[in-house]
Design a protein around this motif. Structure first.
Motif, PDB file in Angstrom:
ATOM      1  N   LYS A 117       0.825  -1.212   0.000  1.00  0.00           N
ATOM      2  CA  LYS A 117       0.000   0.000   0.000  1.00  0.00           C
ATOM      3  C   LYS A 117       0.858   1.261   0.000  1.00  0.00           C
ATOM      4  N   ALA A 118       2.058   1.152   0.544  1.00  0.00           N
ATOM      5  CA  ALA A 118       2.950   2.312   0.564  1.00  0.00           C
ATOM      6  C   ALA A 118       3.706   2.485  -0.754  1.00  0.00           C
ATOM      7  N   SER A 119       3.618   1.490  -1.633  1.00  0.00           N
ATOM      8  CA  SER A 119       4.315   1.549  -2.915  1.00  0.00           C
ATOM      9  C   SER A 119       3.441   2.263  -3.948  1.00  0.00           C
ATOM     10  N   ASP A 120       3.936   2.320  -5.192  1.00  0.00           N
ATOM     11  CA  ASP A 120       3.169   2.949  -6.267  1.00  0.00           C
ATOM     12  C   ASP A 120       2.260   1.956  -6.984  1.00  0.00           C
ATOM     13  N   LEU A 121       2.149   0.749  -6.453  1.00  0.00           N
ATOM     14  CA  LEU A 121       1.309  -0.283  -7.068  1.00  0.00           C
ATOM     15  C   LEU A 121      -0.119  -0.208  -6.526  1.00  0.00           C
ATOM     16  N   GLN A 122      -1.096  -0.449  -7.396  1.00  0.00           N
ATOM     17  CA  GLN A 122      -2.466  -0.599  -6.935  1.00  0.00           C
ATOM     18  C   GLN A 122      -2.612  -1.975  -6.287  1.00  0.00           C
ATOM     19  N   LEU A 123      -3.513  -2.074  -5.323  1.00  0.00           N
ATOM     20  CA  LEU A 123      -3.701  -3.327  -4.590  1.00  0.00           C
ATOM     21  C   LEU A 123      -5.184  -3.636  -4.440  1.00  0.00           C
ATOM     22  N   ARG A 124      -5.553  -4.871  -4.788  1.00  0.00           N
ATOM     23  CA  ARG A 124      -6.915  -5.360  -4.581  1.00  0.00           C
ATOM     24  C   ARG A 124      -6.847  -6.759  -3.982  1.00  0.00           C
ATOM     25  N   PHE A 125      -7.951  -7.166  -3.390  1.00  0.00           N
ATOM     26  CA  PHE A 125      -8.044  -8.473  -2.747  1.00  0.00           C
ATOM     27  C   PHE A 125      -9.175  -9.257  -3.409  1.00  0.00           C
ATOM     28  N   CYS A 126      -8.878 -10.468  -3.810  1.00  0.00           N
ATOM     29  CA  CYS A 126      -9.817 -11.273  -4.590  1.00  0.00           C
ATOM     30  C   CYS A 126     -10.014 -12.598  -3.861  1.00  0.00           C
ATOM     31  N   THR A 127     -11.211 -12.846  -3.364  1.00  0.00           N
ATOM     32  CA  THR A 127     -11.435 -14.008  -2.513  1.00  0.00           C
ATOM     33  C   THR A 127     -12.695 -14.761  -2.917  1.00  0.00           C
ATOM     34  N   ASN A 128     -12.703 -16.042  -2.674  1.00  0.00           N
ATOM     35  CA  ASN A 128     -13.921 -16.840  -2.822  1.00  0.00           C
ATOM     36  C   ASN A 128     -14.596 -17.048  -1.469  1.00  0.00           C
ATOM     37  N   GLU A 129     -14.238 -16.250  -0.504  1.00  0.00           N
ATOM     38  CA  GLU A 129     -14.812 -16.324   0.844  1.00  0.00           C
ATOM     39  C   GLU A 129     -16.330 -16.125   0.787  1.00  0.00           C
ATOM     40  N   THR A 130     -17.081 -17.109   1.277  1.00  0.00           N
ATOM     41  CA  THR A 130     -18.550 -16.991   1.304  1.00  0.00           C
ATOM     42  C   THR A 130     -19.117 -17.451   2.645  1.00  0.00           C
ATOM     43  N   GLN A 131     -18.331 -17.280   3.709  1.00  0.00           N
ATOM     44  CA  GLN A 131     -18.837 -17.598   5.048  1.00  0.00           C
ATOM     45  C   GLN A 131     -19.190 -16.348   5.839  1.00  0.00           C
ATOM     46  N   ALA A 132     -19.128 -15.187   5.173  1.00  0.00           N
ATOM     47  CA  ALA A 132     -19.483 -13.932   5.833  1.00  0.00           C
ATOM     48  C   ALA A 132     -19.707 -12.874   4.767  1.00  0.00           C
ATOM     49  N   THR A 133     -20.399 -11.802   5.134  1.00  0.00           N
ATOM     50  CA  THR A 133     -20.502 -10.662   4.231  1.00  0.00           C
ATOM     51  C   THR A 133     -19.133 -10.016   4.101  1.00  0.00           C
ATOM     52  N   ARG A 134     -18.953  -9.225   3.051  1.00  0.00           N
ATOM     53  CA  ARG A 134     -17.659  -8.542   2.887  1.00  0.00           C
ATOM     54  C   ARG A 134     -17.367  -7.657   4.089  1.00  0.00           C
ATOM     55  N   GLU A 135     -18.385  -6.990   4.603  1.00  0.00           N
ATOM     56  CA  GLU A 135     -18.176  -6.080   5.734  1.00  0.00           C
ATOM     57  C   GLU A 135     -17.652  -6.832   6.965  1.00  0.00           C
ATOM     58  N   LYS A 136     -18.288  -7.958   7.285  1.00  0.00           N
ATOM     59  CA  LYS A 136     -17.861  -8.740   8.451  1.00  0.00           C
ATOM     60  C   LYS A 136     -16.485  -9.352   8.228  1.00  0.00           C
ATOM     61  N   PHE A 137     -16.238  -9.776   6.989  1.00  0.00           N
ATOM     62  CA  PHE A 137     -14.958 -10.359   6.636  1.00  0.00           C
ATOM     63  C   PHE A 137     -13.831  -9.344   6.822  1.00  0.00           C
ATOM     64  N   VAL A 138     -14.045  -8.126   6.331  1.00  0.00           N
ATOM     65  CA  VAL A 138     -13.026  -7.077   6.450  1.00  0.00           C
ATOM     66  C   VAL A 138     -12.834  -6.687   7.915  1.00  0.00           C
ATOM     67  N   GLU A 139     -13.921  -6.635   8.671  1.00  0.00           N
ATOM     68  CA  GLU A 139     -13.804  -6.333  10.105  1.00  0.00           C
ATOM     69  C   GLU A 139     -12.879  -7.341  10.790  1.00  0.00           C
ATOM     70  N   LYS A 140     -13.041  -8.621  10.453  1.00  0.00           N
ATOM     71  CA  LYS A 140     -12.206  -9.667  11.044  1.00  0.00           C
ATOM     72  C   LYS A 140     -10.739  -9.459  10.706  1.00  0.00           C
ATOM     73  N   LEU A 141     -10.468  -9.138   9.456  1.00  0.00           N
ATOM     74  CA  LEU A 141      -9.082  -8.948   9.033  1.00  0.00           C
ATOM     75  C   LEU A 141      -8.470  -7.699   9.659  1.00  0.00           C
ATOM     76  N   CYS A 142      -9.264  -6.666   9.816  1.00  0.00           N
ATOM     77  CA  CYS A 142      -8.766  -5.451  10.471  1.00  0.00           C
ATOM     78  C   CYS A 142      -8.405  -5.732  11.927  1.00  0.00           C
ATOM     79  N   ARG A 143      -9.161  -6.601  12.583  1.00  0.00           N
ATOM     80  CA  ARG A 143      -8.825  -6.972  13.961  1.00  0.00           C
ATOM     81  C   ARG A 143      -7.489  -7.708  14.022  1.00  0.00           C
ATOM     82  N   MET A 144      -7.129  -8.377  12.941  1.00  0.00           N
ATOM     83  CA  MET A 144      -5.834  -9.063  12.878  1.00  0.00           C
ATOM     84  C   MET A 144      -4.685  -8.095  12.614  1.00  0.00           C
TER      85      MET A 144
END
Length: 278
Positions: free
Chosen positions: A53-80
């Protein structure tokens, strides 16, 4: 060049990184291992995301995660400790909801309870298709048979599968993924599922479109050789496989898919990418 951490020739790294404008990361098995309490981050991955994120590259996350909504999923990762925004994450549920609405379809859902909120705005009465995701314990005989009943009752059965992974890794070992159950319904109904998520080309293309870059300007990093690496390569991207998550040594001898490079983990991949970018 081969070391314990990296396997890719120096000229290949230079070629791979030279035109690079964006990086796409798989999540489970690359950033963290799922499991009790939400899972645990893989060593060095939190800092690796910060460095990208600090570099000049764009960054995206691509997941097949379907055990939670994106919002809940991101909340979990932010806690990590990860710095991730919902808008940076591409997952199958919002994509399949868009398809259902466009085509006027009413789904029978065989999904995890925690992803049901993604489908709140979708008409589900008198279903005329089936959507399956990583339903975990909801993959009971009764629930599978209910999905089969809906499909077999249609003149042209339509099955959507949110991903087609064979298995994934949790902290206590490997677990069956949605692809195994998708195949059972395909076999029983003599149909082919429409896969929404990796490795479907449209799914990868939606991420590239969001970044505004061409396939040869993007690099996919994942632990799933077929769905992450192979899927991205089919779209014209480069694909690196990390030796974490569901990686197996036999992946490096796969008969049809060969990664552009193999790295021990995300931290090593990022270190090498940034080194070759100067």
């Amino acid at each position: 060049m081969r070391s314990a951490a990296v396997e890719m020739a120096e000229d290949k790294w230079s070629e791979c990184v030279g035109s690079l404008k964006g990086v796409i990361l798989d999540m489970c098995g690359v950033l963290y291992d799922s499991g009790a309490g939400g899972g645990t981050p893989i060593e060095g991955s939190v800092e690796a995301v910060k460095r990208l994120k600090a570099s000049d590259l764009q960054l995206r996350f691509c997941t097949n995660e379907t055990q939670a909504t994106r919002e809940k999923f991101v909340e979990k990762l932010c806690r990590m400790g990860f710095e991730i925004e919902v808008s940076e994450v591409f997952s199958p549920a919002p994509a399949v909801v868009s398809i259902l609405k466009q085509r006027g379809l009413r789904p029978h859902l065989l999904v995890h309870n925690d992803v049901l909120p993604e489908f709140e705005g979708v008409e589900k009465s008198n279903p005329n298709c089936v959507v399956i995701g990583d339903a975990a314990d909801n993959f009971s005989y009764q629930n599978m048979n209910s999905a089969f009943y809906v499909l077999i009752g249609q003149e042209k059965p339509t099955l959507f599968s949110m991903g087609r992974g064979r298995y994934y890794k949790e902290t206590d070992g490997l677990k069956l993924d949605v692809g195994a159950y998708m195949k059972a319904l395909e076999y029983a109904c003599d149909i082919e599922a429409e896969v929404v998520g990796k490795p479907a080309p449209m799914f990868f293309q939606s991420v590239l479109n969001d970044m505004g870059i061409q396939p040869h300007e993007a690099l996919m990093i994942g632990d799933d050789l077929v769905n992450d690496v192979g899927g991205s390569q089919q779209c014209g991207m480069k694909g690196l496989q990390v030796r974490t998550g569901k990686y197996r040594p036999s992946d490096e001898r796969h008969p049809t898919v060969t990664a552009d490079g193999y790295v021990d983990n995300l931290a090593t991949a990022v270190e090498t990418i940034l080194k070759y970018r100067g």
